[in-house]
Design an enzyme around this catalytic site. Structure first.
Site, PDB file in Angstrom:
ATOM      1  N   CYS A  27     -16.688  -5.342   8.096  1.00  0.00           N
ATOM      2  CA  CYS A  27     -17.631  -4.871   9.104  1.00  0.00           C
ATOM      3  C   CYS A  27     -17.656  -3.354   9.049  1.00  0.00           C
ATOM      4  O   CYS A  27     -17.412  -2.772   8.002  1.00  0.00           O
ATOM      5  CB  CYS A  27     -17.258  -5.396  10.483  1.00  0.00           C
ATOM      6  N   HIS A 597      11.453  -1.493  -5.805  1.00  0.00           N
ATOM      7  CA  HIS A 597      10.822  -2.820  -5.886  1.00  0.00           C
ATOM      8  C   HIS A 597      11.612  -3.669  -6.879  1.00  0.00           C
ATOM      9  O   HIS A 597      11.512  -3.494  -8.090  1.00  0.00           O
ATOM     10  CB  HIS A 597       9.371  -2.670  -6.341  1.00  0.00           C
TER      11      HIS A 597
END
Length: 675
Positions: A27, A597
């Site tokens: 939107c 990570h």
């Protein structure tokens, strides 16, 4: 600052990857995902990304990622990523959305979601038409033309400009028919064709509004469907059930021909005789109720509306009111909701303006940028979401500064009984669309300055929030009293001590001499970062993942682990930790931000084989264990354990260099930054 592509790749990873996305849309400010499994989305990681203004879960499958005014750029970039081509709402993946969502949302929740997703795609056209209306209203204000004069008496140029905005509102039922049908899983073009039939010259030639005509012996009451909202919504719902029933009885080989044929044959007459008049009745009833409330006391409506909006907008529940605004303009010729709504908007913009002023005084660059963006999007565009998600929903005291402005502005607007002459988004540019203009301008000014002054006098943060932010800013600006060494170890702020947990990581304990703290971000400062994990250091380009290999998330090093424990290379704060345990983000006290990570795609293990020892916002000392993992188990599941160690704020340094080596432990320098 990360590029649009880097941020889009980050978002895709943190929502669980392309495989976890059922459909995607956007939107004015939000990326809107429907996910197969919402629990796979790492909402904390998304919320901590500086390019993301906020994260809002919806129901049990929806997730909104707020990106601000540039959301369309991120949306288009996401569609280009591998596996995302079919995720656009309206594509193949959305066909079963209604059935899936319907079974998980509550009925009320889904009704609002349905309305929101129906109006959202039309927002762009409404925004454009809104500004065209503003130009015409300005021309009316300066006496160049009469906005409400019969078009036949206006010059051809103004007739064309009226056609430019009326095209959006007159044919609004067609747009709504398409988007509502698509949301439900019915054919969107059939959904558009049904209300379109009621706007054709042939239908209009049947007679005037309110007349009854005989159609094959049945009385048909004629209505004006231009600009109507509820008839196409109801027709789309009925179309869904008609299509579903037809597909059960028509062989699949000929469904493409006969399903739309019978759908149109059934639905157009049904809408003209039943659904259309019923929808108009619903819209008229709601509008009449609100009209009576406003007529009884403009104060009540003018105060209630702006006080409700701060709670409706974060949940996307404000869209039904937009439908009533359009309905009011169609039936009454004016709207009485947009005026009070302006009090909420400008109170919101007042808060972020106050935040911007305080941020400039405090030299808080991040909040200054966020608040400035929210203020400009609001004052010039009438869009409140950047302010709402960037500031208001993040700090404790903001609503206590916002609501008094809503009330004060609402009272003034109520006194003047402000009405909107056209559908516009409430900004400084659309003041001329309100009547009386002076009363409206005074009302939004009261709302704006009330909230702004409350922020300036009483702040927008709780005591602890303010102390934490000011301490961080002071630390970032801190300079040593004594001359600092040319090279500063990353753990220089720590007292001399053995590194805890080094043995568990397979490394060697090391003592670091106490030294003056010098911020790594200061120009010319060289900072050394030691390995958080024992193993073999290799170049990032050796990582079998393009996001890490090309340093899109930051420069650094990768480690093929021989140890089993990830430790903090220096004192710092945990800014992100994955529930799955495969990654942790640190902001070291010297200003370096690290991402560690463990493995590639190990998020898919959902925490199996990992144990997390820290929590987000926890301050840790050099050598503190962060994560332990089970290499044999993880490798048995087919995952590569290579561990990228990245400086995620690489862009703030003149240079970030990694040092591949045959073997590293917790005493080995693997990264060097230059401020």
């Amino acid at each position: 600052m990360a590029t649009v592509k880097q941020t889009s790749e980050f978002i895709l990873e943190k929502v669980g990857g392309a495989a976890n996305i059922a459909s995607m849309s956007h939107c004015a400010t939000r990326l809107r995902f429907q996910l197969h499994d919402q629990s796979k989305a790492d909402q904390d990681a998304l919320d901590n990304n500086t390019d993301v203004l906020g994260v809002v879960p919806q129901g049990s499958t929806g997730l909104q990622v707020v990106m601000g005014g540039a959301v369309a750029n991120y949306y288009q970039e996401l569609l280009r990523l591998p596996g995302m081509g079919e995720k656009e709402e309206g594509g193949a993946s959305t066909k079963k959305e209604y059935g899936g969502v319907r079974g998980k949302y509550s009925k009320v929740d889904y009704c609002f979601e349905f309305l929101s997703d129906t109006f959202r795609p039309i927002l762009w056209a409404l925004l454009g038409a809104s500004l065209i209306i503003t130009l015409l209203v300005l021309a009316d204000t300066f006496g160049l033309q009469d906005f409400h004069e019969d078009l036949a008496n206006q010059p051809a140029g103004y007739q064309l400009m009226h056609a430019m905005f009326r095209s959006v509102f007159y044919f609004l039922p067609i747009m709504i028919g398409a988007t509502a049908a698509r949301k439900l899983g019915a054919n969107e073009w059939v959904g558009a064709a049904i209300p379109a039939a009621l706007l054709t010259p042939e239908f209009l030639a049947l007679g005037e509004k309110g007349e009854k005509v005989d159609v094959f012996g049945l009385p048909l009451v004629l209505n004006d469907y231009g600009g109507q909202v509820f008839p196409p919504l109801i027709a789309a719902i009925a179309l869904y059930w008609v299509e579903k029933g037809l597909k059960k009885i028509i062989p699949s080989a000929v469904q493409m021909v006969f399903v739309p044929f019978f759908s149109l044959l059934i639905m157009i007459p049904a809408t003209a005789f039943i659904f259309g008049p019923f929808g108009i009745g619903i819209g008229d009833a709601i509008s009449t109720f609100l009209y009576n409330v406003n007529d009884f006391s403009p104060f009540i409506l003018a105060i209630v509306v702006p006080c409700l909006y701060p709670f409706l907008v974060p949940l996307g529940l404000h869209w039904p009111l937009n439908a009533i605004m359009v309905q009011n303009l169609t039936t009454l010729g004016y709207d009485f909701i947009q005026g009070p709504m302006g009090a909420w908007n400008f109170a919101c913009f007042g808060v972020v303006t106050g935040v911007m002023i305080l941020s400039m005084k405090e030299r808080n660059t991040q909040m200054r940028q966020v608040s400035l963006g929210g203020m400009m999007a609001g004052l010039l565009g009438g869009i409140s979401e950047p302010s709402l998600y960037g500031v208001l929903l993040r700090f404790k005291k903001t609503y206590m500064r916002l609501l008094p402005g809503c009330v004060a502005g609402g009272i003034v607007i109520g006194i003047f009984d402000v009405k909107a002459k056209a559908f516009v988004f409430t900004s400084l540019l659309t003041i001329p669309a309100m009547e009386p203009k002076g009363g409206y301008a005074l009302g939004i000014a009261v709302a704006f300055f009330t909230s702004m002054l409350l922020v300036l006098f009483f702040d927008y943060r709780g005591k602890e929030e303010k102390e934490e932010i000011l301490a961080r800013l002071a630390a970032e600006r801190q300079t040593p009293v004594e001359a600092a060494p040319a090279v500063v170890p990353s753990s220089a702020a720590s007292a001399a001590a053995p590194v805890a947990g080094a043995a568990a990581a397979g490394g060697t304990a090391v003592a670091v001499a106490e030294a003056p703290t010098k911020m790594a971000l200061e120009k010319g400062t060289v900072t050394e970062i030691t390995a958080p994990l024992a193993g073999e250091a290799v170049a990032l380009s050796d990582v079998p993942d393009p996001i890490f290999a090309t340093a899109k998330l930051g420069k650094g090093i990768a480690i093929k682990p021989t140890g089993t424990t990830v430790v903090a290379p220096a004192d710092g704060t945990v800014i992100a930790v994955q529930k799955s345990g495969h990654a942790v983000g640190l902001r070291l006290d010297n200003g370096v931000e690290l991402l560690i990570h463990v493995g590639i795609d190990t998020v898919q293990l959902n925490g199996e084989g990992f144990k997390v020892h820290v929590e987000r916002k926890e301050h840790v000392k050099a050598g503190s264990p962060l994560i332990t993992f089970e290499p044999k188990f993880i490798q048995s599941k087919g995952y590569n354990l290579i561990t990228p160690v990245l400086v995620t704020n690489t862009s703030k340094f003149a240079n970030v260099e990694g040092f591949p080596d045959a073997a590293v432990d917790n005493a080995s320098v693997v990264i060097k930054t230059t401020g």
